[in-house]
Design a protein around this motif. Structure first.
Motif, short mmCIF file in Angstrom:
data_model
loop_
_atom_site.label_atom_id
_atom_site.label_comp_id
_atom_site.label_asym_id
_atom_site.label_seq_id
_atom_site.Cartn_x
_atom_site.Cartn_y
_atom_site.Cartn_z
N SER A 86 0.85 -1.19 0.00
CA SER A 86 0.00 0.00 0.00
C SER A 86 0.88 1.24 0.00
CB SER A 86 -0.94 0.01 1.21
OG SER A 86 -0.22 0.01 2.41
N ALA A 87 0.29 2.36 -0.41
CA ALA A 87 1.05 3.61 -0.51
C ALA A 87 0.10 4.79 -0.48
CB ALA A 87 1.87 3.63 -1.80
N TYR A 88 0.65 5.96 -0.15
CA TYR A 88 -0.05 7.24 -0.26
C TYR A 88 0.53 7.97 -1.46
CZ TYR A 88 -1.75 6.47 4.52
OH TYR A 88 -2.35 5.95 5.65
N ARG A 89 -0.34 8.29 -2.42
CA ARG A 89 0.09 8.97 -3.64
C ARG A 89 -0.96 9.99 -4.06
NH1 ARG A 89 2.35 4.01 -7.54
NH2 ARG A 89 4.17 3.49 -6.26
N GLU A 90 -0.52 11.20 -4.26
CA GLU A 90 -1.37 12.26 -4.82
C GLU A 90 -2.71 12.38 -4.10
OE1 GLU A 90 -1.67 12.37 -9.06
OE2 GLU A 90 0.31 11.47 -9.34
N GLY A 91 -2.66 12.29 -2.77
CA GLY A 91 -3.88 12.43 -1.99
C GLY A 91 -4.77 11.21 -2.00
N GLU A 92 -4.22 10.06 -2.41
CA GLU A 92 -4.97 8.81 -2.44
C GLU A 92 -4.22 7.73 -1.67
OE1 GLU A 92 -6.28 9.82 -7.03
OE2 GLU A 92 -5.83 7.74 -6.51
N LEU A 251 -8.10 5.89 10.26
CA LEU A 251 -9.30 5.07 10.17
C LEU A 251 -8.91 3.62 9.88
CD1 LEU A 251 -12.44 4.91 10.00
CD2 LEU A 251 -12.18 5.25 7.53
N ARG A 252 -9.35 2.73 10.76
CA ARG A 252 -9.13 1.29 10.53
C ARG A 252 -10.04 0.84 9.39
NH1 ARG A 252 -10.20 -4.15 11.75
NH2 ARG A 252 -8.51 -5.21 12.90
N MET A 253 -9.46 0.12 8.43
CA MET A 253 -10.23 -0.31 7.27
C MET A 253 -9.88 -1.76 6.93
SD MET A 253 -10.32 1.36 3.41
CE MET A 253 -11.17 2.82 4.00
N ALA A 254 -10.91 -2.58 6.72
CA ALA A 254 -10.74 -3.95 6.25
C ALA A 254 -11.70 -4.16 5.09
CB ALA A 254 -11.00 -4.95 7.36
N ALA A 255 -11.47 -5.16 4.26
CA ALA A 255 -12.34 -5.37 3.10
C ALA A 255 -12.26 -6.81 2.63
CB ALA A 255 -11.95 -4.43 1.96
N GLY A 256 -13.37 -7.29 2.07
CA GLY A 256 -13.42 -8.63 1.50
C GLY A 256 -14.40 -8.68 0.35
N VAL A 257 -14.18 -9.61 -0.59
CA VAL A 257 -15.00 -9.73 -1.79
C VAL A 257 -15.59 -11.14 -1.85
CG1 VAL A 257 -15.07 -9.42 -4.30
CG2 VAL A 257 -13.36 -8.19 -2.94
N PHE A 294 -5.60 -6.08 2.27
CA PHE A 294 -4.65 -5.67 3.31
C PHE A 294 -3.91 -6.86 3.92
CE2 PHE A 294 -8.35 -2.64 3.56
CZ PHE A 294 -7.77 -1.69 2.73
N ARG A 295 -3.41 -7.71 3.03
CA ARG A 295 -2.60 -8.85 3.47
C ARG A 295 -1.16 -8.55 3.10
NH1 ARG A 295 -5.46 -11.48 -0.15
NH2 ARG A 295 -3.78 -12.97 -0.50
N TYR A 296 -0.42 -8.02 4.05
CA TYR A 296 0.93 -7.55 3.78
C TYR A 296 2.01 -8.59 4.07
CZ TYR A 296 -1.45 -3.01 3.87
OH TYR A 296 -2.30 -1.96 3.63
N ASP A 339 -12.41 -15.42 11.61
CA ASP A 339 -11.94 -14.19 12.24
C ASP A 339 -10.88 -13.56 11.33
OD1 ASP A 339 -10.94 -12.12 13.76
OD2 ASP A 339 -10.59 -13.33 15.56
N VAL A 340 -11.21 -12.42 10.74
CA VAL A 340 -10.29 -11.77 9.79
C VAL A 340 -9.71 -10.49 10.37
CG1 VAL A 340 -11.47 -12.79 7.82
CG2 VAL A 340 -12.20 -10.55 8.65
N SER A 341 -9.65 -10.42 11.68
CA SER A 341 -9.20 -9.20 12.36
C SER A 341 -7.76 -8.83 12.01
CB SER A 341 -9.31 -9.38 13.88
OG SER A 341 -10.64 -9.65 14.26
N ALA A 342 -6.96 -9.81 11.58
CA ALA A 342 -5.54 -9.53 11.32
C ALA A 342 -5.31 -8.73 10.06
CB ALA A 342 -4.78 -10.85 11.23
N PHE A 343 -6.31 -8.65 9.19
CA PHE A 343 -6.09 -8.01 7.89
C PHE A 343 -6.80 -6.66 7.84
CE2 PHE A 343 -6.25 -12.69 6.96
CZ PHE A 343 -4.87 -12.85 6.92
N PHE A 344 -6.03 -5.61 8.01
CA PHE A 344 -6.60 -4.27 7.98
C PHE A 344 -5.50 -3.27 7.68
CE2 PHE A 344 -4.99 -4.72 12.25
CZ PHE A 344 -4.51 -3.47 12.59
N ALA A 345 -5.90 -2.06 7.35
CA ALA A 345 -4.98 -0.93 7.18
C ALA A 345 -5.49 0.22 8.03
CB ALA A 345 -4.91 -0.52 5.71
N GLU A 346 -4.57 1.00 8.52
CA GLU A 346 -4.93 2.25 9.19
C GLU A 346 -4.69 3.37 8.20
OE1 GLU A 346 -3.08 3.00 12.95
OE2 GLU A 346 -4.70 1.99 14.03
N VAL A 347 -5.75 3.92 7.66
CA VAL A 347 -5.65 4.94 6.64
C VAL A 347 -5.60 6.30 7.33
CG1 VAL A 347 -6.69 5.94 4.59
CG2 VAL A 347 -6.91 3.48 5.04
N ASP A 348 -4.53 7.02 7.06
CA ASP A 348 -4.29 8.32 7.70
C ASP A 348 -4.89 9.42 6.82
OD1 ASP A 348 -3.28 10.66 8.81
OD2 ASP A 348 -1.37 9.72 9.36
#
Length: 745
Positions: A86-92, A251-257, A294-296, A339-348
């Protein structure tokens, strides 16, 4: 990789286009180009002073457009294209996932799993067991996350989700967990998993809703909140600040499809066996999600386990225990428990508001998995019926889509002034691009000398023998590497294991002026292949083979005889009591890495032997091999046969180096998982090339050759050079740039 007898012809052997990439990679130092493309750094690809460039034109072609990598307002940031980053680029904020990791939970094996039934993934099994419904609309890939990105707007939070396959948006759904809670809470709509969250945003088709677990309240978002772009396979949504405002905190963020059941208004629930409308391979948790974001830290295979297994169980069984090839091992375990609690990102969001660039979560050394768009697309998703048999005349591969993956080892050493070397490391039958990730085969080759990039192309699936489109994939991946890393094009080597060894012989024979040296394992040049050895006269070879190898052991003496007769520089190490997988699982490659060293390609040797084999060419894939060194437009008279040409220029003032004959010796490989491993080495080398009087003269021996063009400048000749031709039939020799043609009747 197959631990069984293999058929003849390419049993093999001795033994990189995109849109945008990681522009902030400190080791790349290559500027990005607008319009969704990247330009290769000129010094990163092979070059010559005149005539056709080495290798196929595809290696130098512009990057293709890729709809999934395109941006439309308000999105502007270039994609990362390194999976699990993951990365922060151009406000995204961007997260890049792995391709084809949509395997779900580790549950009960679906007996009708098409990947299992294909029998093509012996050494690259998946960890998750979830299988897709058989309806073609799911394309065996409908819930495969490619990218998730977030951007704050004035009155809403913009979120974009890109999938690998999207034929019907109503058949797929995803949930994004936002914020945190004191304990894990269940995700809505039958997702079958839990994690901390304040709210859940669920999107299915063009509909979106927000669920608050604390109150149990569900709020449907306006229809205008979701835009679906089938061409780009993207969902672009807006979460109004009036519903949820992240402010400028973290903000804590997790996602699944997963897949969507429109009738039940929930995720499509799995069973044991898939049907046309229901997934199979369910786990006890009944987790319905196929893919998590968010599986790093997905693990690499443990070669200690694989090495030990060879003495107790079949190594393929050990591969199943490891099951880390698709980088979804931890995902499968978490979904199995629910339990998928381990997979998340903290988006600043403060970083986003300030448009701060941050690439700290993008790996830059060691084993990486990169994504690139191919110029070949045969539909969407996976088609296991498209697996190719051994030695196919043509092959498109089972991975049908435009986005493809390759593995790349980036050395930990500082970037050399001329760039890193490049070593192609072709994967074996039943393996995929990640076959060597985490192994010493990869790292010892990569850390040799000043440091070499080690590229393992995906070849669009587990087989194909580097034929047709699966051969083109090698050069598309190579071109992509050249767009993102500074490469020394004259320090290039070729390697591979088993089928990858066959690919090593094949590519070295077809494109010899691309490689300085080659090495492979678990295969030798069999009799049919032996006729293709002479074009390797300028490429020293190293072969590692077990004396009990199921596919090649009986051919060892014949391979030595053929390489000897061809006058090649070679070394063949026959490992005592070793089988097809022993050398691989032993995981010690220092002598092979030393053999490859930092040797450089000779683009203009005084003596060239080259064969054209039209039966191996593919017009549609751009894989027509008809030039090498300072010869081009080599055409056979009979396209059903092999055209052979041997050309010597006396303009170099060098004769042929004397072939010194074979020498045998005994060695011991130390440091592997199997302990000290003895081998018998057979070598043949050359002496020093004698100096001869420089003469303006060209000597040609040809069989089944109708025409050839000679670059006199690179051959150190003049347009008035004497041309001596000995041909078995009519032949045309053109001297490039001289307006001169020599014909033989």
């Amino acid at each position: 990789m197959q631990a069984q007898a293999l058929p003849a012809m390419w049993i093999a052997a001795s033994l990189l286009l995109v849109a945008c990439g990681d522009s902030m990679d400190p080791r790349a130092a290559i500027p990005e180009v607008g319009g969704g493309e990247t330009a290769p750094l000129p010094v990163s690809l092979p070059s010559v002073t005149s005539g056709p460039k080495p290798g196929p034109a595809l290696l130098y072609a512009p990057a293709p457009a890729a709809p999934q990598l395109e941006n439309v307002a308000p999105w502007t940031a270039l994609p990362i294209l390194i999976s699990g980053a993951s990365a922060y680029r151009e406000g995204e904020f961007l997260y890049q996932d792995f391709l084809h990791d949509d395997r779900g939970a580790a549950g009960v094996q679906d007996p009708n799993d098409p990947q299992l039934l294909s029998g093509k993934y012996l050494f690259s099994p998946k960890a998750g067991t979830l299988t897709y419904p058989s309806d073609p609309v799911f394309a065996q890939n409908a819930a495969d996350l490619v990218e998730l990105r977030v951007k704050p707007l004035a009155a809403a939070t913009a979120i974009r989700v890109t999938l690998n396959t999207l034929l019907d948006a109503e058949k797929v759904a995803f949930t994004i967990a936002l914020g945190t809670s004191a304990a894990a809470v269940d995700w809505p709509r039958g997702a079958g998993v839990s994690s901390p969250a304040q709210i859940f945003l669920t999107v299915h088709g063009a509909s979106a809703e927000v669920y608050e677990p604390a109150s149990g309240k569900t709020t449907a978002l306006p229809a205008s909140s979701v835009a679906v772009d089938l061409r780009r396979r993207q969902f672009d949504l807006r979460l109004p600040h009036t519903v949820f405002d992240p402010g400028q905190g973290k903000l804590r963020m997790a996602a699944g499809v997963g897949l969507w059941d429109a009738a039940a208004q929930q995720y499509l629930q799995p069973s044991v066996t898939a049907s046309a409308t229901q997934p199979g391979g369910a786990a006890p948790s009944m987790a319905a999600l196929f893919n998590l974001a968010f599986r790093y830290h997905e693990p690499f295979p443990d070669y200690t386990v694989l090495g030990a297994a060879l003495t107790t169980v079949d190594a393929a069984a050990a591969a199943i225990v490891e099951a880390k090839w698709w980088r979804e091992f931890d995902q499968a375990a978490a979904l199995q428990l629910g339990d998928v609690s381990a997979f998340f990102a903290e988006v600043d969001f403060a970083k986003l508001a300030a448009r701060t660039s941050d690439e700290s979560a993008v790996p830059s050394t060691g084993p990486l998995v990169r994504i690139f768009p191919s110029r070949f697309e045969f539909g969407q998703g996976l088609d296991h019926a498209q697996h190719c048999d051994r030695f196919p005349a043509s092959c498109e591969g089972s991975q049908r889509g435009q986005l493809q993956s390759y593995s790349l080892y980036v050395p930990t050493k500082p970037l050399p002034a001329r760039g890193y070397g490049l070593t192609l490391q072709l994967h074996a039958l039943s393996g995929i691009h990640s076959l060597y990730n985490g192994s010493k085969y990869q790292s010892q080759f990569g850390e040799r000398g000043a440091g070499s990039l080690v590229l393992t192309p995906g070849a669009r699936g587990p087989n194909g023998d580097y034929t047709d489109v699966t051969e083109a994939d090698v050069f598309e991946a190579w071109a992509d590497v050249a767009r993102h890393y500074r490469v020394d094009p004259d320090w290039t080597a070729l390697s591979g294991y088993s089928m990858g060894g066959g690919g090593t012989y094949k590519l070295a024979m077809r494109w010899p002026d691309l490689f300085a040296r080659a090495t492979g394992a678990a295969a030798v040049a069999i009799e049919d292949q032996g006729s293709y050895l002479p074009p390797l006269r300028n490429i020293p070879l190293l072969t590692w083979i077990g004396t009990l190898d199921e596919g090649s052991a009986t051919e060892i003496s014949g391979a030595i005889s053929r390489a000897t007769a061809a006058g090649l520089r070679f070394a063949l190490d026959a490992f005592t009591n070793s089988e097809h997988l022993t050398v691989y699982t032993n995981n010690e490659w220092a002598p092979a890495a030393e053999f490859l060293g930092e040797h450089r390609v000779d683009r203009n040797p005084p003596h060239i032997t080259y064969f054209v084999v039209p039966s191996l060419d593919s017009d549609r894939a751009g894989m027509v091999a008809d030039h090498a060194y300072w010869l081009s437009a080599v055409k056979p008279r009979d396209a059903a046969g092999i055209g052979k040409i041997d050309v010597r220029s006396e303009g170099f003032g060098l004769g042929d180096a004397p072939v010194l004959g074979t020498v045998t010796s005994i060695g011991l490989l130390q440091g592997g998982t199997h302990g000290p491993t003895p081998y018998q080495r057979t070598t043949q080398d050359w002496g020093e090339a004698p100096k001869t009087p420089i003469a303006d003269r060209l000597v040609i021996e040809a069989s089944n050759i109708a025409a050839v063009t000679v670059d006199v400048q690179r051959a150190r000749l003049s347009c008035a050079a004497a041309v001596q031709v000995n041909s078995d039939g009519p032949m045309r020799v053109e001297l490039a740039g001289c307006n001169r043609v020599v014909t033989v009747n």
